[in-house]
Design a protein around this motif. Structure first.
Motif, PDB file in Angstrom:
ATOM      1  N   SER A 111       0.518  -1.305   0.135  1.00 18.22           N
ATOM      2  CA  SER A 111      -0.385  -0.162   0.061  1.00 18.22           C
ATOM      3  C   SER A 111       1.258   1.355   0.302  1.00 18.22           C
ATOM      4  CB  SER A 111      -1.104   0.302   1.280  1.00 18.22           C
ATOM      5  OG  SER A 111      -0.222  -0.468   2.503  1.00 18.22           O
ATOM      6  N   ARG A 152      -4.206  -4.040  -1.818  1.00 19.41           N
ATOM      7  CA  ARG A 152      -3.280  -3.311  -1.218  1.00 19.41           C
ATOM      8  C   ARG A 152      -3.197  -4.004   0.293  1.00 19.41           C
ATOM      9  NH1 ARG A 152      -5.591   1.803  -3.484  1.00 19.41           N
ATOM     10  NH2 ARG A 152      -4.804   2.682  -5.420  1.00 19.41           N
ATOM     11  N   ASN A 172      -0.365  -4.257   4.214  1.00 21.82           N
ATOM     12  CA  ASN A 172       1.169  -3.543   4.226  1.00 21.82           C
ATOM     13  C   ASN A 172       2.000  -5.039   4.380  1.00 21.82           C
ATOM     14  OD1 ASN A 172       3.030  -3.758   6.218  1.00 21.82           O
ATOM     15  ND2 ASN A 172       1.699  -1.756   7.203  1.00 21.82           N
ATOM     16  N   LEU A 222      -5.882   6.909   1.508  1.00 21.14           N
ATOM     17  CA  LEU A 222      -4.953   6.349   1.602  1.00 21.14           C
ATOM     18  C   LEU A 222      -3.554   6.888   2.021  1.00 21.14           C
ATOM     19  CD1 LEU A 222      -3.202   3.287   1.001  1.00 21.14           C
ATOM     20  CD2 LEU A 222      -3.533   4.283  -1.429  1.00 21.14           C
ATOM     21  N   ASN A 268      -1.639   5.005   5.366  1.00 20.88           N
ATOM     22  CA  ASN A 268       0.183   4.865   4.958  1.00 20.88           C
ATOM     23  C   ASN A 268       0.800   5.980   6.301  1.00 20.88           C
ATOM     24  OD1 ASN A 268      -0.736   3.202   4.093  1.00 20.88           O
ATOM     25  ND2 ASN A 268       0.008   4.162   1.009  1.00 20.88           N
TER      26      ASN A 268
END
Length: 387
Positions: free
Chosen positions: A106, A129, A131, A355, A359
């Motif tokens: 991501s 997406r 991590n 997003l 993040n």
């Protein structure tokens, strides 16, 4: 006797050149610097005969030389030099077809996210997406999953993914592992040795190293992928031009010196930033409190020269961008000059705000690419900008 990577960066060009000199058509008159073959086409010695080069879209001696060197530095079987890093990723997406599914980190470079969301999705490729440094990515694999795509460390939040651990997953499911190795360069990290199938670089950055040209690379170790990509680069026509190929060849000669110097300064700057009252967090894998520090020690030969930090307020972050003098407020990274970037409006401007924030890319976030200047001068510039 095997050469060290420091020596390879300087002398690998000559080794590859000597191999090429075994062919009668490739006599460079003992040139230390590989020549720039600034030509679009090549004369044939006769009907059905070739010098080995026919048209520079297919291949050019200068580009071929560069590809061989990058391939050897990354321990691959073939490398492909393209006009930009994004051209490299765009070409790579052509190995997939409508209906294929990819798991992607991501926290990728904003241009990569833009390409996936606006071009690859249009072409029928599906993305999930995650991590990849912490999520259970194996649970996300579906029958149509073809690859996992990661950066490590990620841009700009410096998340570190265990390449070998992800490679075990991809092998079990017979899918590809693609690693963007731009931040580390082959000097510090070799993902193919850790189980990756494909390595991607923005050659504009550390490989070229002087903020004076654009380039991109794909490196593979699989014969089938090699054949597919060699056909695609010929067909789509985004191969790197001769002069730009020569600039990257020149840059690689100082790769070891630049990476070591910049890394040394980055650690000192990161440590100094942790003491500053207007800085709330410093993200650098070389700091022992970074969650990926031990993984980096295992899979890399260094920590790189990218430092991300957050100011205590948005106003302070914007003030730093306005006040730096020696450090330049500019996009890009990996050059001899130290650059500071504002991801919110620059590298990740096209990433959806939701997003970005998820993040960790807040409006207070700044990204620093440390160059080769005197570290005390850089700290003095940051000090006056912060205070």
């Amino acid at each position: 006797m095997p050469l060290s990577i420091e020596t390879k960066c300087v002398h690998l060009e000559k080794q590859v050149q000597n191999e090429a000199d075994e062919k009668p058509a490739c006599n460079h008159y003992g040139s230390i610097s590989f020549p720039i073959y600034q030509t679009a086409t090549y004369a044939h010695p006769g009907v059905g005969k070739s010098t080995g080069f026919d048209y520079s879209r297919l291949q050019n001696p200068t580009r071929e030389q560069l590809e061989k060197i990058v391939c050897q530095l990354e321990h691959g079987t073939d490398a492909f030099a393209l006009s930009t890093g994004m051209a490299a990723i765009t070409l790579l997406m052509e190995i997939f077809k409508p209906g294929d599914h990819l798991i992607v980190d991501s926290d990728l470079y904003g241009g990569t996210i833009r390409l996936f969301d606006n071009v690859s999705v249009k072409n029928g490729i599906e993305f999930t997406r995650a991590n990849c440094s912490s999520d259970d990515i194996e649970s996300l694999i579906k029958p149509n999953t073809k690859a996992i795509y990661i950066e490590t460390p990620t841009n700009p939040m410096m998340n570190v993914t265990d390449i070998a651990a992800v490679a075990e997953i991809t092998r079990r499911h017979n899918i590809l592992l693609i690693v963007d190795n731009t931040f580390m360069s082959p000097y510090f990290q070799n993902p193919l040795d850790l189980g990756a199938d494909i390595v991607v670089h923005s050659g504009t950055k550390f490989l070229a190293g002087h903020n004076d040209t654009l380039a991109g690379f794909i490196v593979v170790k699989n014969a089938e992928l090699q054949e597919k990509l060699r056909f695609l680069i010929k067909t789509t026509g985004a191969g790197l031009a001769p002069f730009d190929s020569w600039l990257v060849l020149r840059g690689i000669k100082t790769l070891a010196l630049r990476m070591e110097k910049a890394q040394s300064s980055a650690l000192k700057i990161a440590q100094w930033l942790t003491t500053q009252p207007h800085v709330t967090s410093v993200i650098y894998p070389g700091l022992e409190n970074h969650p990926g520090h031990k993984i980096m020690q295992k899979q890399s030969r260094g920590f790189g020269s990218m430092v991300t930090f957050r100011a205590d307020t948005v106003e302070k972050a914007l003030s730093v961008l306005e006040k730096v003098r020696l450090i330049k407020y500019a996009e890009s990274l990996g050059g001899v000059e130290t650059l500071i970037t504002y991801p919110t409006t620059q590298t990740h401007a096209d990433v959806p705000e939701e997003l970005r924030l998820k993040n960790g890319i807040t409006p207070e976030t700044l990204r620093l690419s440390v160059g080769v200047e005197n570290v005390d001068d850089l700290i003095a510039d940051l000090q006056q900008a912060l205070n």
